[in-house]
Design an enzyme around this catalytic site. Structure first.
Site, PDB file in Angstrom:
ATOM      1  CG  ASP A 155      -1.974   1.042   1.220  1.00 50.18           C
ATOM      2  OD1 ASP A 155      -2.104   1.742   0.199  1.00 50.18           O
ATOM      3  OD2 ASP A 155      -2.691   1.182   2.228  1.00 50.18           O
ATOM      4  CG  ASP A 207      -3.529   3.811  -3.464  1.00 48.41           C
ATOM      5  OD1 ASP A 207      -4.364   2.960  -3.824  1.00 48.41           O
ATOM      6  OD2 ASP A 207      -3.773   4.657  -2.580  1.00 48.41           O
ATOM      7  CD  GLU A 208      -5.591  -0.879  -1.545  1.00 48.45           C
ATOM      8  OE1 GLU A 208      -5.286  -1.654  -0.612  1.00 48.45           O
ATOM      9  OE2 GLU A 208      -6.599  -0.161  -1.522  1.00 48.45           O
TER      10      GLU A 208
END
Length: 351
Positions: free
Chosen positions: A8, A103-104
């Site tokens: 993350d 983003d993850e």
């Protein structure tokens, strides 16, 4: 036993802005829509979070908490480019990558030969490589199953990692708050707490049949997660079919003006989520959902080629007038159905 990593990126959008403009590093900043347009905050950096600014918060509220907040509109081209670079780094260690957003992502490194097969060392090396090549930090969680890896990635933020070994799982779960389980929102957590169920340890003492009776399929998920069971594979072919946003209301609403205000508030978040999934993806349909105080719900949607707030408001107004009756509304939602990529390619190529 599988080895799953959840990576993350730390306040990703804001981190890209601070990297590209060092003058922003030590001041409170946030990415989001303007107060005048009833915008919401997408991401805030850590100086802004010290004032209580959080993701999904109305911009007006964020500016009250932090009047000197620097508000940025967002640069999704830059965010997508950074995300592609991060994904390239992941692919150096495994082909089993399941992105959740820009983003993850989950990574299955069970059979990876890197770092002597140690998931802990792989996670550490990935984070260091991201920093070396992009000057961005990431946090990671390592666990035998997906949901625990995701929870673990949040336990040592920012720029850290947390490892849950198979031997750690029973003790970790015993005191884990149910609200930490992905999918357990505020409303579900409150309902569980009213039943005296606060931790996974509490659920472990429950009869599965009772949970199924009270919560349906969600009851089985609760029971399995509380036992550490999560058989979902890391799916590198995962395809997002729809994008939505909804809000369960603290009090039922009975006036259309209240519903319209909620749609105005939800719409920027729907825009943000759609941009994260794939900004250039064509839309098949868009629609609205209303859930009433008798827990019945209705969904209305129709073919529409691009996201359009005015059309959503018209659709919601029609649904409100035709299907609500005298009932109060306890949930309002907006969603879009994405066009199948195969069909999209045919439409783009034509004959």
């Amino acid at each position: 036993m599988r080895k799953i990593i959840h990576v993350d990126m730390d306040c990703f959008f804001a981190a890209v802005e601070m990297r590209d403009n060092p003058a922003l590093r030590d001041i409170p900043i946030a990415i989001g829509g303007s107060r005048e347009r009833r915008g919401v905050i997408s991401t805030a950096n850590y100086p802004a979070r010290q004032f209580g600014v959080r993701s999904a918060m109305p911009t007006a509220m964020a500016l009250k908490l932090c009047p000197h907040l620097t508000l940025l509109p967002g640069r999704f081209v830059a965010y997508k480019e950074a995300s592609r670079h991060v994904r390239d780094i992941f692919s150096r260690y495994t082909s089993l990558i399941e992105p959740l957003s820009l983003d993850e992502a989950w990574l299955d490194v069970t059979d990876s030969p890197h770092c002597y097969g140690s998931a802990t060392l792989i996670a550490r090396e990935i984070r260091q490589t991201i920093f070396n090549e992009l000057q961005l930090t990431a946090s990671a969680g390592v666990a035998p199953v997906k949901f625990l890896a995701k929870i673990a990635s949040d336990l040592n933020k920012p720029n850290g990692q947390y490892v849950i070994t198979p031997a750690d799982v029973p003790g970790f779960l015993k005191t884990l708050p149910l609200a930490k389980i992905p999918g357990v929102g505020k409303v579900s957590a409150a309902k569980l707490e009213n039943m005296g169920l606060r931790t996974c340890g509490d659920i472990q003492q429950c009869d599965l049949a009772m949970l199924l009776k009270r919560f349906g399929k969600f009851g089985r998920v609760l029971w399995e997660r509380s036992q550490g069971i999560d058989e979902r594979d890391v799916n590198s072919e995962r395809l997002r079919k729809s994008v939505g946003v909804e809000r369960t209301l603290a009090e039922d609403i009975h006036e259309w003006s209240d519903c319209e205000a909620i749609i105005e508030h939800l719409y920027p978040e729907l825009e943000r989520r759609l941009a994260i999934v794939k900004p250039d993806l064509l839309i098949a349909r868009q629609g609205v959902k209303l859930k009433f105080n008798d827990f019945q719900q209705t969904t209305q949607e129709h073919v529409w080629p691009q996201l359009n707030k005015e059309d959503l408001i018209i659709t919601a107004r029609k649904t409100w007038n035709e299907r609500r009756g005298e009932r109060g509304v306890r949930l309002v939602g907006l969603h879009v159905t994405l066009l199948d990529p195969q069909l999209e390619r045919q439409l783009v190529l034509g004959l």
